[in-house]
Design an enzyme around this catalytic site. Structure first.
Site, short mmCIF file in Angstrom:
data_model
loop_
_atom_site.label_atom_id
_atom_site.label_comp_id
_atom_site.label_asym_id
_atom_site.label_seq_id
_atom_site.Cartn_x
_atom_site.Cartn_y
_atom_site.Cartn_z
CB ALA A 12 18.54 8.04 0.02
CE LYS A 40 4.65 2.43 -4.51
NZ LYS A 40 4.99 1.34 -3.60
N GLY A 197 -1.17 -9.90 -1.23
CA GLY A 197 -0.14 -10.41 -0.33
C GLY A 197 0.11 -11.90 -0.55
NE ARG A 199 -5.67 -13.15 1.13
CZ ARG A 199 -6.57 -12.24 0.76
NH1 ARG A 199 -7.68 -12.62 0.17
NH2 ARG A 199 -6.37 -10.97 0.99
CG ASP A 219 12.05 -6.82 4.56
OD1 ASP A 219 10.94 -6.26 4.51
OD2 ASP A 219 13.13 -6.20 4.53
CG ASP A 225 7.57 -0.54 -5.11
OD1 ASP A 225 6.44 -0.16 -5.47
OD2 ASP A 225 8.26 0.07 -4.27
P1 ATP Z 1 4.27 -3.67 -0.17
O1 ATP Z 1 3.53 -2.40 0.23
O2 ATP Z 1 4.71 -4.52 1.00
O3 ATP Z 1 5.32 -3.47 -1.18
P2 ATP Z 1 1.75 -4.26 -1.44
O4 ATP Z 1 0.77 -4.06 -0.32
O5 ATP Z 1 1.82 -3.22 -2.50
O6 ATP Z 1 3.19 -4.60 -0.89
P3 ATP Z 1 1.08 -7.08 -1.64
O7 ATP Z 1 -0.24 -7.46 -2.19
O8 ATP Z 1 1.29 -7.18 -0.17
O9 ATP Z 1 1.43 -5.62 -2.21
O10 ATP Z 1 2.23 -7.98 -2.33
C1 ATP Z 1 2.49 -7.93 -3.72
C2 ATP Z 1 2.74 -9.34 -4.23
O11 ATP Z 1 3.90 -9.86 -3.56
C3 ATP Z 1 1.61 -10.32 -3.95
O12 ATP Z 1 0.62 -10.28 -4.99
C4 ATP Z 1 2.37 -11.64 -3.93
O13 ATP Z 1 2.52 -12.13 -5.25
C5 ATP Z 1 3.73 -11.25 -3.36
N1 ATP Z 1 3.76 -11.51 -1.91
C6 ATP Z 1 3.56 -10.63 -0.91
N2 ATP Z 1 3.64 -11.23 0.31
C7 ATP Z 1 3.92 -12.53 0.05
C8 ATP Z 1 4.14 -13.69 0.88
N3 ATP Z 1 4.07 -13.62 2.21
N4 ATP Z 1 4.41 -14.87 0.26
C9 ATP Z 1 4.48 -14.96 -1.09
N5 ATP Z 1 4.29 -13.91 -1.91
C10 ATP Z 1 4.01 -12.71 -1.36
#
Ligand code: ATP
Length: 281
Positions: A12, A40, A197, A199, A219, A225
């Site tokens: 939670a 997660k 992210g 990209r 956000d 996840d």
């Molecule tokens: P988090 O810890 O925030 O859950 P993470 O670090 O595990 O994320 P990221 O690579 O940041 O993973 O994001 C996972 C996926 O989410 C990316 O591969 C992308 O497809 C999508 N994503 C994240 N940020 C963006 C953004 N600003 N615009 C579009 N898609 C995004």
């Protein structure tokens, strides 16, 4: 339709919003408070279920109000919970999260019942998925259950400092962000989905790059996840990895345009509509 079995955390999130983060020993008057279901394992289960997958979660919770809240949220999305142990007198995992006006946060995470998760039993799944918020013996048990089921095993080794790198290399596929990819160099399986992210993501070893959905991010919490859960759900349903990763990227892209974590995850219909819009000239 194939079954996605997840063994993972149920937590939670107790989130307080204030003007700034408190310094040690200080109290700051906050503005808003909410309790949201997280963890997660649970997040990925909800993301997968909303995208249309058949999902079973194995894990543990306490018999307290937070545990009830988390279980109700999972059940509302159709996640099968018979392998979630309810421990009498134990605390459900909680994350105490303070968020300031700039969106910066500090988190105190208490594993609670997540530390009591035991190795799961085989259940006829076609995909098994786990993350790093459960004991090493449970992660080892996921590998054994996947072997017994003849299932694909997927690891999302997050948080990366809480997982034995040697275990990660024994999975069929790992889903990692750039920090995890760097930290686990030399320990990852051959098949990796590297998320980057805004990209997008890269499929390894082929190196195929898939761009992110153009999104107005408000956000990004839980985007990883969303992608992991939807990807695993698609693979369990028999989709090819490129197609399911494209779908998962779109789902994660929609999730960053909305506040919260589980609340931000889209339904299958929402992802399909967005994909149609982005391919219409
Ligand atoms: P988090 O810890 O925030 O859950 P993470 O670090 O595990 O994320 P990221 O690579 O940041 O993973 O994001 C996972 C996926 O989410 C990316 O591969 C992308 O497809 C999508 N994503 C994240 N940020 C963006 C953004 N600003 N615009 C579009 N898609 C995004």
């Amino acid at each position: 339709m194939g079954l996605l079995a997840i063994c993972g955390s149920i937590t939670a999130d107790l989130i307080g919003y204030g003007p700034r983060l408190p310094r040690p020993g200080e109290s700051v008057l906050g503005r808003r408070f909410l309790v949201a279901p997280g963890g997660k394992g649970a997040n990925q289960a909800v993301a997968a279920a909303r995208s249309g997958a058949r999902v079973r979660l194995a894990g543990a919770r306490g018999d307290d109000a937070h545990g009830e809240l988390c279980a109700a949220a999972l059940a509302a999305d159709g996640v099968e919970l018979s392998a979630v142990a309810v421990h009498r007198g134990a605390t459900t995992g909680v994350a105490l999260i303070c968020v300031d006006e700039a969106g910066e946060n500090q988190i105190l995470a208490i594993p609670g019942a997540n530390a009591l998760v035991t190795p799961p039993s085989p259940c006829g799944a076609s995909v098994w998925l786990c993350q790093g918020e459960i004991p090493a013996a449970a992660i080892d048990g996921v590998l054994a259950a996947a072997r017994a089921d003849g299932a694909l095993s997927i690891c999302n080794p997050s948080p990366v400092n809480a997982i034995d790198p040697e275990l990660v290399g024994r999975f069929d596929l790992a889903v990692v962000n750039e920090i995890e990819h760097e930290a686990l160099r030399g320990h990852l399986p051959e098949r990796v989905v590297l998320t980057r992210g805004a990209r997008g993501a890269v499929l390894l070893p082929s190196g195929e790059e898939l761009p992110a959905l153009p999104a107005r991010a408000v956000d990004t919490t839980g985007a990883g996840d969303a992608l992991t859960g939807v990807l695993a759900g698609g693979l369990a349903s028999g989709m090819a990895i490129e197609a399911t990763l494209r779908f998962a990227i779109a789902a994660a892209g929609i999730s960053v345009e909305r506040e919260g974590c589980q609340t931000s995850y889209p339904t299958r219909a929402e992802v399909e509509r967005r994909l149609q819009r982005s391919t219409v000239p």
